[in-house]
Write an enzyme that holds these catalytic residues in place. Structure first.
Site, PDB file in Angstrom:
ATOM      1  N   GLY A 189      39.796  85.579  47.100  1.00  0.00           N
ATOM      2  CA  GLY A 189      40.120  84.260  46.551  1.00  0.00           C
ATOM      3  C   GLY A 189      40.207  83.228  47.661  1.00  0.00           C
ATOM      4  N   SER A 190      39.376  82.196  47.621  1.00  0.00           N
ATOM      5  CA  SER A 190      39.274  81.338  48.785  1.00  0.00           C
ATOM      6  C   SER A 190      38.433  80.096  48.488  1.00  0.00           C
ATOM      7  CB  SER A 190      38.648  82.131  49.933  1.00  0.00           C
ATOM      8  OG  SER A 190      37.576  82.921  49.445  1.00  0.00           O
ATOM      9  N   ARG A 191      37.930  79.443  49.574  1.00  0.00           N
ATOM     10  CA  ARG A 191      37.189  78.197  49.410  1.00  0.00           C
ATOM     11  C   ARG A 191      36.175  78.034  50.540  1.00  0.00           C
ATOM     12  NH1 ARG A 191      40.645  72.851  49.762  1.00  0.00           N
ATOM     13  NH2 ARG A 191      39.272  71.818  51.239  1.00  0.00           N
TER      14      ARG A 191
END
Length: 232
Positions: A189-191
């Site tokens: 989960g990240s960007r």
């Protein structure tokens, strides 16, 4: 084609980085099934989720010069003008930034948005706040690449999220990349932020779903003709 082969063709391959995690989930599920089967089946579901998280499907990448493709699967969360992180060395003037947020259900293999040479790789430790927040660009753990292209120097920043605790890079400084080539991944989960020099025109909008290596984020040309494609 047999039914078994047809089913296998629909299942995307798993990136090797995921094998230890999938194995650990599967082993824990077996133990839980032996101890108490309802809890074990929860483990089975989590094992399937882990396998899906590390999926690495084939993508068809448009390769015309001037196109910028999505480096990650997910939702385009922000399109703004902002100063890039100092470690990129892209100056203090605001640049076009396109951010893609990856939930724990997205494929997390990251792909190069452009063809070019990696001029710089800079890792910075940090916090693990929600990657959807704008301040995550400054506070969170991140790994940054600067890619030199005919259109200018482009920054790509992997940002760890609330759940993510490990950014993995597959590349080195001086290496050449083609658009859509895998360069890393983030667990879980990240960007991804892409910083584009003057002249780039965003072709996506906030809230749009992006597909890594396929969705065209921006273009340095006014027109949009003459695309070719590369299948990995």
């Amino acid at each position: 084609m047999s039914i078994a082969k047809s089913i296998r063709a629909q299942i995307p391959p798993i990136h090797p980085e995921g094998y230890p995690f999938i194995g650990a989930f599967a082993f824990a599920s077996l133990i839980l099934l032996w101890i108490w089967s309802p809890l074990g089946w929860v483990g089975v579901v989590l094992t399937v989720w882990c396998a899906l998280f590390f999926r690495d499907p084939v993508r068809v990448t448009p390769t015309r010069e001037g196109l910028v493709v999505a480096p990650a699967d997910g939702r385009v969360s922000m399109i703004t003008q902002t100063v890039p992180p100092p470690e990129l060395g892209l100056g203090a003037a605001p640049l076009l930034r396109i951010s893609i947020f990856m939930s724990v259900f997205n494929c997390h293999v990251n792909r190069s948005p452009v063809a070019g040479r990696i001029e710089r790789i800079a890792y910075r430790p940090g916090k693990f706040i929600n990657a959807e927040l704008d301040k995550a660009s400054e506070d969170n753990e991140r790994n940054s690449l600067v890619i030199v292209t005919p259109a200018g120097r482009i920054g790509v920043v992997q940002i760890a999220g609330l759940v993510a605790r490990r950014i993995v890079s597959f590349v080195r400084e001086g290496q050449s990349l083609v658009a859509g080539e895998r360069f890393g991944l983030i667990r879980f989960g990240s960007r991804l932020d892409v910083f584009l020099p003057e002249g780039a025109k965003a072709l996506v909008s906030e809230g749009q779903t992006a597909i890594a290596g396929e969705t065209v984020l921006a273009d340095f040309r006014v027109g949009d003709g003459g695309r070719t494609f590369r299948v990995d």
